[in-house]
Design an enzyme around this catalytic site. Structure first.
Site, PDB file in Angstrom:
ATOM      1  N   ASN A 140     127.124  67.553 -48.688  1.00 52.22           N
ATOM      2  CA  ASN A 140     126.022  66.931 -47.904  1.00 52.22           C
ATOM      3  C   ASN A 140     124.651  67.167 -48.530  1.00 52.22           C
ATOM      4  O   ASN A 140     124.217  68.282 -48.680  1.00 52.22           O
ATOM      5  CB  ASN A 140     126.082  67.716 -46.439  1.00 52.22           C
ATOM      6  CG  ASN A 140     125.148  67.430 -45.556  1.00 52.22           C
ATOM      7  OD1 ASN A 140     124.322  66.196 -45.742  1.00 52.22           O
ATOM      8  ND2 ASN A 140     124.995  68.152 -44.637  1.00 52.22           N
ATOM      9  N   TRP A 141     124.103  66.121 -48.800  1.00 50.69           N
ATOM     10  CA  TRP A 141     123.050  66.099 -49.638  1.00 50.69           C
ATOM     11  C   TRP A 141     121.786  66.137 -48.658  1.00 50.69           C
ATOM     12  O   TRP A 141     120.547  66.070 -49.017  1.00 50.69           O
ATOM     13  CB  TRP A 141     122.707  64.832 -50.584  1.00 50.69           C
ATOM     14  CG  TRP A 141     123.639  64.898 -51.839  1.00 50.69           C
ATOM     15  CD1 TRP A 141     124.075  66.210 -52.334  1.00 50.69           C
ATOM     16  CD2 TRP A 141     123.634  63.988 -52.736  1.00 50.69           C
ATOM     17  NE1 TRP A 141     125.008  66.009 -53.478  1.00 50.69           N
ATOM     18  CE2 TRP A 141     124.515  64.640 -53.997  1.00 50.69           C
ATOM     19  CE3 TRP A 141     123.054  62.633 -53.119  1.00 50.69           C
ATOM     20  CZ2 TRP A 141     124.691  64.110 -55.175  1.00 50.69           C
ATOM     21  CZ3 TRP A 141     123.355  62.250 -54.310  1.00 50.69           C
ATOM     22  CH2 TRP A 141     124.320  62.708 -55.246  1.00 50.69           C
ATOM     23  N   LYS A 142     121.938  66.061 -47.087  1.00 53.21           N
ATOM     24  CA  LYS A 142     120.878  66.154 -46.458  1.00 53.21           C
ATOM     25  C   LYS A 142     119.749  65.262 -46.783  1.00 53.21           C
ATOM     26  O   LYS A 142     119.969  64.104 -47.268  1.00 53.21           O
ATOM     27  CB  LYS A 142     120.687  67.563 -46.294  1.00 53.21           C
ATOM     28  CG  LYS A 142     121.689  68.626 -45.993  1.00 53.21           C
ATOM     29  CD  LYS A 142     121.339  70.295 -45.725  1.00 53.21           C
ATOM     30  CE  LYS A 142     122.435  71.123 -45.922  1.00 53.21           C
ATOM     31  NZ  LYS A 142     122.300  72.056 -44.691  1.00 53.21           N
ATOM     32  N   HIS A 149     127.084  67.320 -37.037  1.00 54.48           N
ATOM     33  CA  HIS A 149     126.437  68.328 -37.943  1.00 54.48           C
ATOM     34  C   HIS A 149     125.620  69.282 -37.149  1.00 54.48           C
ATOM     35  O   HIS A 149     124.800  68.585 -36.355  1.00 54.48           O
ATOM     36  CB  HIS A 149     125.787  67.867 -39.152  1.00 54.48           C
ATOM     37  CG  HIS A 149     125.405  68.820 -40.099  1.00 54.48           C
ATOM     38  ND1 HIS A 149     124.423  69.752 -40.134  1.00 54.48           N
ATOM     39  CD2 HIS A 149     126.178  69.019 -41.241  1.00 54.48           C
ATOM     40  CE1 HIS A 149     124.350  70.657 -41.210  1.00 54.48           C
ATOM     41  NE2 HIS A 149     125.558  70.233 -41.762  1.00 54.48           N
ATOM     42  N   GLU A 207     122.719  70.590 -37.818  1.00 56.23           N
ATOM     43  CA  GLU A 207     121.460  70.262 -37.855  1.00 56.23           C
ATOM     44  C   GLU A 207     121.264  69.201 -36.898  1.00 56.23           C
ATOM     45  O   GLU A 207     120.087  68.897 -36.301  1.00 56.23           O
ATOM     46  CB  GLU A 207     120.911  69.842 -39.071  1.00 56.23           C
ATOM     47  CG  GLU A 207     121.013  71.092 -39.853  1.00 56.23           C
ATOM     48  CD  GLU A 207     121.608  71.141 -41.426  1.00 56.23           C
ATOM     49  OE1 GLU A 207     121.074  69.974 -42.133  1.00 56.23           O
ATOM     50  OE2 GLU A 207     121.246  72.282 -42.143  1.00 56.23           O
ATOM     51  N   GLU A 263     131.900  75.110 -39.189  1.00 53.13           N
ATOM     52  CA  GLU A 263     130.693  75.429 -39.818  1.00 53.13           C
ATOM     53  C   GLU A 263     129.952  76.521 -39.026  1.00 53.13           C
ATOM     54  O   GLU A 263     129.223  75.959 -38.186  1.00 53.13           O
ATOM     55  CB  GLU A 263     129.682  74.357 -40.331  1.00 53.13           C
ATOM     56  CG  GLU A 263     130.517  73.252 -41.246  1.00 53.13           C
ATOM     57  CD  GLU A 263     129.299  72.421 -41.734  1.00 53.13           C
ATOM     58  OE1 GLU A 263     129.168  72.739 -43.232  1.00 53.13           O
ATOM     59  OE2 GLU A 263     128.695  71.540 -41.195  1.00 53.13           O
ATOM     60  N   GLY A 320     123.250  77.201 -44.620  1.00 51.10           N
ATOM     61  CA  GLY A 320     121.655  77.441 -45.339  1.00 51.10           C
ATOM     62  C   GLY A 320     121.096  78.713 -45.358  1.00 51.10           C
ATOM     63  O   GLY A 320     120.068  79.065 -45.720  1.00 51.10           O
ATOM     64  N   SER A 375     127.112  77.972 -46.728  1.00 54.64           N
ATOM     65  CA  SER A 375     126.719  78.756 -47.902  1.00 54.64           C
ATOM     66  C   SER A 375     127.917  78.945 -48.846  1.00 54.64           C
ATOM     67  O   SER A 375     128.073  79.818 -49.516  1.00 54.64           O
ATOM     68  CB  SER A 375     126.002  80.102 -47.590  1.00 54.64           C
ATOM     69  OG  SER A 375     125.105  80.037 -46.682  1.00 54.64           O
ATOM     70  N   GLY A 431     126.447  72.100 -48.631  1.00 48.67           N
ATOM     71  CA  GLY A 431     125.110  71.650 -48.425  1.00 48.67           C
ATOM     72  C   GLY A 431     124.376  71.813 -49.762  1.00 48.67           C
ATOM     73  O   GLY A 431     124.617  71.145 -50.914  1.00 48.67           O
ATOM     74  N   GLY A 432     123.519  72.835 -49.809  1.00 53.82           N
ATOM     75  CA  GLY A 432     122.696  73.328 -50.902  1.00 53.82           C
ATOM     76  C   GLY A 432     123.488  73.156 -52.091  1.00 53.82           C
ATOM     77  O   GLY A 432     122.818  72.762 -53.331  1.00 53.82           O
TER      78      GLY A 432
HETATM   79  C1  PEP Z   1     126.212  71.898 -44.658  1.00 54.19           C
HETATM   80  O1  PEP Z   1     124.994  71.101 -44.759  1.00 54.19           O
HETATM   81  O2  PEP Z   1     127.128  71.278 -43.674  1.00 54.19           O
HETATM   82  C2  PEP Z   1     126.252  73.143 -45.031  1.00 54.19           C
HETATM   83  C3  PEP Z   1     127.122  73.730 -44.992  1.00 54.19           C
HETATM   84  O3  PEP Z   1     125.216  73.732 -45.704  1.00 54.19           O
HETATM   85  P1  PEP Z   1     124.991  74.844 -46.827  1.00 54.19           P
HETATM   86  O4  PEP Z   1     126.311  74.557 -47.806  1.00 54.19           O
HETATM   87  O5  PEP Z   1     123.754  74.857 -47.440  1.00 54.19           O
HETATM   88  O6  PEP Z   1     125.117  76.142 -45.737  1.00 54.19           O
END
Ligand code: PEP
Length: 252
Positions: free
Chosen positions: A10-12, A96, A98, A168, A174, A214, A235-236
């Site tokens: 997920n490049w957000k 998601h 966010e 999640e 994050g 994470s 994500g990151g």
């Molecule tokens: C996500 O955006 O779904 C996520 C899990 O982010 P991260 O890996 O940065 O925690």
């Protein structure tokens, strides 16, 4: 039951179109020999058609990070499932944390979005997870069950064959904190039992349940060793191809 591992990035709200294309091209080269694992990238809406074009005729899939549930109309600023599908996406993230946290997403809107995704032929990745307060108050299982039962309200068995669930924990996204093995194992097993209770054993056995929060090259192997973990939503660590390819290879 054969559930192909899915590692989804997920490049957000990161990367311009040019940056997204450059990263996608590098990833394509690194993934040439990846066969047993399905890889998906969800870039921003603007980069989606560009990235989908890079991934055309490769083994990497494209996804969107959201959609709007109406088919079309006067909904300024929104993007429909058909638009996403025609831009080259196969998957779409829905609900998601966010989106729930910053944009008022509810289980009811999630349900409408999943319906729209399925009607347009997109594979929905339903994102669920408890907050830190909910976990501390021992509400985790109730919250997750509601997110599934309300998010999938009214669906017939035949409609959910492409459903993916991403567990999640909100406190792990994050933050650098991850759920521990026991927590992930317990939740994933519970989620499968909820799917069986609400739908059927076949659907429960066939649905991929990803862990997210994470995930990094250093911890992916541990997560993938847990029963009922069928992949990861990253994500990151998906933004950088050298990290992401290590995750795709389970940190090897
Ligand atoms: C996500 O955006 O779904 C996520 C899990 O982010 P991260 O890996 O940065 O925690």
């Amino acid at each position: 039951m054969n559930r192909k591992v899915l590692i989804a990035g997920n490049w957000k709200m990161y990367k311009t179109g040019l940056e997204a294309v450059q990263t996608a091209k590098k990833l394509t080269v690194l993934c040439t020999n990846v066969e047993d694992t399905e890889v998906m990238i969800a870039p921003s809406y603007l980069s989606l058609p560009l990235v989908a074009q890079v991934f055309q005729n490769t083994n990497i899939k494209t996804g969107a990070q959201n959609l709007y549930f109406e088919k079309e109309g006067a909904f300024t600023g929104e993007i429909s499932a058909d638009m996403i599908k025609s831009a080259g996406a196969e998957y779409v993230l829905i609900g998601h944390s966010e989106r729930r946290q910053f944009f008022g997403e509810t289980n009811a809107s999630v349900c409408k979005k999943i319906k729209a995704a399925i009607q347009s032929g997109l594979k929905p990745i339903l994102c669920i997870g408890e907050t830190e307060i909910q976990r501390n108050e021992e509400k985790t299982f109730g919250v997750l069950e509601n997110q599934i039962s309300d998010g999938l309200k009214g669906f017939g068995l035949g409609e959910l064959g492409d459903l993916v669930i991403a567990y999640e924990p909100v406190w792990a996204i994050g933050s650098g904190k991850t759920a521990n093995i026991e927590q992930v194992a317990e939740v994933h097993q519970y989620l499968r039992s909820v799917l069986e209770k609400l739908f059927s054993k076949d659907l429960a056995d066939g649905t991929r349940i990803l862990y997210g929060g994470s995930v990094k090259p250093a911890n992916i192997k541990e997560f993938m060793s847990i029963d009922n973990v069928d992949g990861a939503l990253v994500g990151g660590a998906s933004l950088d191809v050298s990290n992401f390819i290590q995750i795709i290879q389970f940190g090897v």
